[in-house]
Design an enzyme around this catalytic site. Sequence first.
Site, PDB file in Angstrom:
ATOM      1  N   THR A  16       0.822  -1.219   0.000  1.00  0.00           N
ATOM      2  CA  THR A  16       0.000   0.000   0.000  1.00  0.00           C
ATOM      3  C   THR A  16       0.848   1.256   0.000  1.00  0.00           C
ATOM      4  OG1 THR A  16      -1.886  -1.082   1.015  1.00  0.00           O
ATOM      5  CG2 THR A  16      -1.700   1.266   1.405  1.00  0.00           C
ATOM      6  N   SER A  59       1.574  -7.273  -1.148  1.00  0.00           N
ATOM      7  CA  SER A  59       2.271  -8.327  -0.399  1.00  0.00           C
ATOM      8  C   SER A  59       1.536  -9.667  -0.349  1.00  0.00           C
ATOM      9  CB  SER A  59       2.678  -7.852   0.997  1.00  0.00           C
ATOM     10  OG  SER A  59       1.597  -7.788   1.872  1.00  0.00           O
ATOM     11  N   THR A 102       1.680  -4.510   4.125  1.00  0.00           N
ATOM     12  CA  THR A 102       1.484  -4.908   5.521  1.00  0.00           C
ATOM     13  C   THR A 102       0.958  -6.340   5.673  1.00  0.00           C
ATOM     14  OG1 THR A 102      -0.746  -3.972   5.506  1.00  0.00           O
ATOM     15  CG2 THR A 102       1.033  -2.544   6.318  1.00  0.00           C
ATOM     16  N   ASP A 103       0.280  -6.858   4.624  1.00  0.00           N
ATOM     17  CA  ASP A 103      -0.427  -8.141   4.785  1.00  0.00           C
ATOM     18  C   ASP A 103       0.501  -9.311   5.126  1.00  0.00           C
ATOM     19  OD1 ASP A 103      -2.799  -6.877   4.301  1.00  0.00           O
ATOM     20  OD2 ASP A 103      -3.016  -7.563   2.240  1.00  0.00           O
TER      21      ASP A 103
HETATM   22  N1  ASP Z   1      -2.865  -5.277   0.708  1.00  0.00           N
HETATM   23  C1  ASP Z   1      -1.735  -4.439   1.028  1.00  0.00           C
HETATM   24  C2  ASP Z   1      -0.448  -5.241   0.888  1.00  0.00           C
HETATM   25  O1  ASP Z   1      -0.095  -5.949   1.792  1.00  0.00           O
HETATM   26  C3  ASP Z   1      -1.881  -3.906   2.398  1.00  0.00           C
HETATM   27  C4  ASP Z   1      -0.803  -2.941   2.819  1.00  0.00           C
HETATM   28  O2  ASP Z   1       0.259  -2.848   2.278  1.00  0.00           O
HETATM   29  O3  ASP Z   1      -1.083  -2.229   3.810  1.00  0.00           O
HETATM   30  O4  ASP Z   1       0.181  -5.156  -0.123  1.00  0.00           O
END
Ligand code: ASP
Length: 335
Positions: A16, A59, A102-103
């Site tokens: 993100t 991710s 973050t995932d």
């Molecule tokens: N869906 C995103 C990822 O992990 C979430 C994030 O980065 O906060 O790529």
Amino acid sequence: MPTTKKRILVITTGGTIAMKYEKDTGVVPCNELMEFLKSFSQLSEVADIDVYEFSNIPSPHMTPEMMFNLAKYLDDIIESSNGDTQSLQISDYDGAVITHGTDTLEETAFLLDLVLTTRKPVVLTAAMRSGNDIGLDGPRNIIGAVRVAAHANSIDKGVLVVMNDEIHTARDVLKADTGRVNSFESPGYGAIGYVDTDDVIYHRQILVRENVWTDKINSNVDLIKATSGIDDRYIRSSIENGAAGIVIEAFGKGNLPPNMIPSIQKAISLNIVVVVVSRVNTGRVLPEYGYLGGGKDLENYGVILGGDLKGPKARIKLMCLLGKYDDVDKIKKFF
Ligand code: ASP
């Protein structure tokens, strides 16, 4: 005495932090993070920065193989004194910051923590909010991560995660909320420090560190979560599909329903390594309960009890161990 600026390599992988919201598509990857990082003047006040794009993916698309390649890249680049990798002129970096989605950040962070040999700071960071959202957390997290990577007290601490001004260890941290900027927590243990306006402050020593220095991983490891009344269909599927290892997130201190036991025994008889951890937020699994499927009973069959690790991290650890050893007893010693 004037202090010389540290040299930090910022590696981008996507997430993100490298995405933008578009009305027609929703939040999707964009190509602006690299340019932003190069022109981010506050960053260059903190350290001399080079930026390298490893990938630009959400991710959930990250794989254990990619995580391991990232580790190899890092070990080569940070420790080489005159390497010239991917057209960057690299002399000697003091540390690295990795931006990530973050995932699956906690899995990449833990895999790097296990396999990296460098003592230099390696810090992962991310953003909960995309590039055109109000109240952006990405830029602040990047600055915080670079400040941590450039700090003398960050050496020899293993891989760290900096989010929302907090410093967490790769081993303990996890994404605990789907949306909040304070999503990252280390349940049961807490952050080890924080990034303040004037300095990076550490409050705790890290006593639990693990390394699995391996040349390869075996990603053929499944993760199964126990739920009430669960039978053995997922274990049978793992066996039929030739898994090398199975991690089971069991109840409480590591207890499972009777219906799973025959297939667990079968898996072990086929040399599939079975590791049991808990689906409970904090605490260890123990050989305490002796009833059918209790932790003590499972250990008697040859199940490895995986301590306080959560399922995704126990799976990453087993992938690294299976890349290095094929002897269950050796693998058991690491848990
Ligand atoms: N869906 C995103 C990822 O992990 C979430 C994030 O980065 O906060 O790529």
